[in-house]
Design an enzyme around this catalytic site. Sequence first.
Site, PDB file in Angstrom:
ATOM      1  N   MET A 208      -1.610  -2.119  -4.085  1.00 41.50           N
ATOM      2  CA  MET A 208      -2.599  -1.045  -3.898  1.00 41.50           C
ATOM      3  C   MET A 208      -1.847   0.278  -4.007  1.00 41.50           C
ATOM      4  O   MET A 208      -1.672   1.008  -3.029  1.00 41.50           O
ATOM      5  CB  MET A 208      -3.283  -1.214  -2.539  1.00 41.50           C
ATOM      6  CG  MET A 208      -4.302  -2.338  -2.544  1.00 41.50           C
ATOM      7  SD  MET A 208      -4.720  -2.928  -0.904  1.00 41.50           S
ATOM      8  CE  MET A 208      -3.412  -4.122  -0.694  1.00 41.50           C
TER       9      MET A 208
ATOM     10  N   GLY B   4      -7.235  -1.292   2.080  1.00 42.22           N
ATOM     11  CA  GLY B   4      -6.461  -0.400   2.941  1.00 42.22           C
ATOM     12  C   GLY B   4      -6.177  -0.974   4.319  1.00 42.22           C
ATOM     13  O   GLY B   4      -5.159  -0.656   4.915  1.00 42.22           O
ATOM     14  N   PHE B   5      -7.073  -1.818   4.799  1.00 44.52           N
ATOM     15  CA  PHE B   5      -6.918  -2.323   6.171  1.00 44.52           C
ATOM     16  C   PHE B   5      -7.389  -3.771   6.273  1.00 44.52           C
ATOM     17  O   PHE B   5      -8.304  -4.175   5.542  1.00 44.52           O
ATOM     18  CB  PHE B   5      -7.746  -1.468   7.148  1.00 44.52           C
ATOM     19  CG  PHE B   5      -7.386  -0.010   7.091  1.00 44.52           C
ATOM     20  CD1 PHE B   5      -6.328   0.486   7.845  1.00 44.52           C
ATOM     21  CD2 PHE B   5      -8.085   0.863   6.259  1.00 44.52           C
ATOM     22  CE1 PHE B   5      -5.981   1.830   7.761  1.00 44.52           C
ATOM     23  CE2 PHE B   5      -7.739   2.206   6.167  1.00 44.52           C
ATOM     24  CZ  PHE B   5      -6.679   2.692   6.931  1.00 44.52           C
TER      25      PHE B   5
ATOM     26  N   ASP C  77     -10.953 -11.063  -1.553  1.00 48.47           N
ATOM     27  CA  ASP C  77     -10.041 -10.453  -0.586  1.00 48.47           C
ATOM     28  C   ASP C  77     -10.781  -9.494   0.342  1.00 48.47           C
ATOM     29  O   ASP C  77     -11.233  -8.434  -0.092  1.00 48.47           O
ATOM     30  CB  ASP C  77      -8.930  -9.713  -1.355  1.00 48.47           C
ATOM     31  CG  ASP C  77      -7.831  -9.198  -0.446  1.00 48.47           C
ATOM     32  OD1 ASP C  77      -7.879  -9.450   0.768  1.00 48.47           O
ATOM     33  OD2 ASP C  77      -6.915  -8.531  -0.985  1.00 48.47           O
ATOM     34  N   GLY C  78     -10.868  -9.876   1.610  1.00 50.14           N
ATOM     35  CA  GLY C  78     -11.417  -8.986   2.635  1.00 50.14           C
ATOM     36  C   GLY C  78     -12.564  -9.610   3.408  1.00 50.14           C
ATOM     37  O   GLY C  78     -13.564 -10.009   2.828  1.00 50.14           O
ATOM     38  N   GLY C  79     -12.371  -9.724   4.719  1.00 50.21           N
ATOM     39  CA  GLY C  79     -13.452 -10.196   5.581  1.00 50.21           C
ATOM     40  C   GLY C  79     -13.815 -11.659   5.400  1.00 50.21           C
ATOM     41  O   GLY C  79     -14.925 -12.070   5.756  1.00 50.21           O
TER      42      GLY C  79
ATOM     43  N   MET D 279       0.845  -1.210   0.000  1.00 52.07           N
ATOM     44  CA  MET D 279       0.000   0.000   0.000  1.00 52.07           C
ATOM     45  C   MET D 279       0.874   1.252   0.000  1.00 52.07           C
ATOM     46  O   MET D 279       1.882   1.297   0.710  1.00 52.07           O
ATOM     47  CB  MET D 279      -0.867   0.018   1.259  1.00 52.07           C
ATOM     48  CG  MET D 279      -1.721  -1.220   1.445  1.00 52.07           C
ATOM     49  SD  MET D 279      -2.656  -1.105   2.969  1.00 52.07           S
ATOM     50  CE  MET D 279      -3.458  -2.708   2.968  1.00 52.07           C
TER      51      MET D 279
ATOM     52  N   MET E  40     -12.443  -7.281  -4.481  1.00 55.80           N
ATOM     53  CA  MET E  40     -12.307  -6.777  -3.114  1.00 55.80           C
ATOM     54  C   MET E  40     -13.674  -6.852  -2.421  1.00 55.80           C
ATOM     55  O   MET E  40     -14.656  -6.279  -2.896  1.00 55.80           O
ATOM     56  CB  MET E  40     -11.822  -5.321  -3.109  1.00 55.80           C
ATOM     57  CG  MET E  40     -10.395  -5.114  -3.579  1.00 55.80           C
ATOM     58  SD  MET E  40      -9.156  -6.113  -2.725  1.00 55.80           S
ATOM     59  CE  MET E  40      -9.386  -5.627  -1.017  1.00 55.80           C
TER      60      MET E  40
HETATM   61  C1  DX5 Z   1      -7.070  -5.161   2.391  1.00 54.14           C
HETATM   62  C2  DX5 Z   1      -6.078  -6.194   1.940  1.00 54.14           C
HETATM   63  C3  DX5 Z   1      -6.402  -7.545   2.418  1.00 54.14           C
HETATM   64  C4  DX5 Z   1      -6.385  -7.707   3.917  1.00 54.14           C
HETATM   65  C5  DX5 Z   1      -7.410  -8.740   4.269  1.00 54.14           C
HETATM   66  O1  DX5 Z   1      -6.811  -3.970   1.743  1.00 54.14           O
HETATM   67  O2  DX5 Z   1      -6.019  -6.246   0.528  1.00 54.14           O
HETATM   68  O3  DX5 Z   1      -5.598  -8.543   1.800  1.00 54.14           O
HETATM   69  O4  DX5 Z   1      -5.132  -8.074   4.412  1.00 54.14           O
HETATM   70  O5  DX5 Z   1      -7.534  -8.797   5.643  1.00 54.14           O
HETATM   71  P1  DX5 Z   1      -8.801  -9.449   6.342  1.00 54.14           P
HETATM   72  O6  DX5 Z   1      -8.859 -10.884   5.906  1.00 54.14           O
HETATM   73  O7  DX5 Z   1      -8.515  -9.294   7.796  1.00 54.14           O
HETATM   74  O8  DX5 Z   1     -10.030  -8.685   5.890  1.00 54.14           O
HETATM   75 ZN    ZN Z   2      -4.969  -7.978  -0.464  1.00 52.22          ZN
END
Ligand code: DX5
Ligand code: ZN
Length: 216
Positions: free
Chosen positions: A68, A142-143, A175-177, A37, A137
């Site tokens: 990113m 970002g997080f 990717d994410g959650g 990032m 996504m």
């Molecule tokens: C978010 C990243 C993800 C992140 C996923 O911007 O691209 O790869 O690390 O983390 P979790 O699985 O905790 O949502």
């Molecule tokens: Zn990622």
Amino acid sequence: MSVLIAPSILSADFGNLERDSKMLNNSKADWFHIDIMDGVFVPNISFGMPVLNAIQKHAKKPLDVHLMIIDPDRYVETFAELGAEILTVHQEACTHLHRTIQNIKSFRIKAGVALNPHTPINVLESIIDDIDLVCIMSVNPGFGGQSFIEKTYDKIKELKLLIKKNDSDCLIEIDGGVTDKNASKLISSGADVLVAGSYVFKANDPLENILLLKNQ
Ligand code: DX5
Ligand code: ZN
């Protein structure tokens, strides 16, 4: 093919990257997911080349690098040299996406395109034949540790149709959650690769949680 699991190093313990990398080597995980990032494309800065260099010394599985960053062409060669096997750029960050994809493939590595939650699948219609992976996504990038966006299931199904229509073997990565609560619905919707950060690294037993995802 069973689903591929790509734990995200973003949630690992950065004081113990060797330990956490070895844990992934000995787990049922398939890839290392590496989030880069720039603090501009996304409102966070993660880590850069020296840290990736340290990880790749220990990693015995493919490095799935998720950029990113704006204007990623500037760094394609660097990440290819650092051992990325899959290099994913954001559609929203590339003015000349086709050129960027060709640039990645010129290093004989796999090229991926990531889409933010607000970006429709149809932006991929003219590029789907050229890419190896689409990263949908399921949170705003970002997080780590954010909540999964439910609309993702519809986007996976739409992408699956596009892939079939084009007779492509492009993989669908989410990717994410991602957790054991949504993994089976993601897989039945068409996901091929699940990225999981906090679900793996914040667990009491990361190996067990990787297995729970892998066995869905
Ligand atoms: C978010 C990243 C993800 C992140 C996923 O911007 O691209 O790869 O690390 O983390 P979790 O699985 O905790 O949502
Ligand atoms: Zn990622």
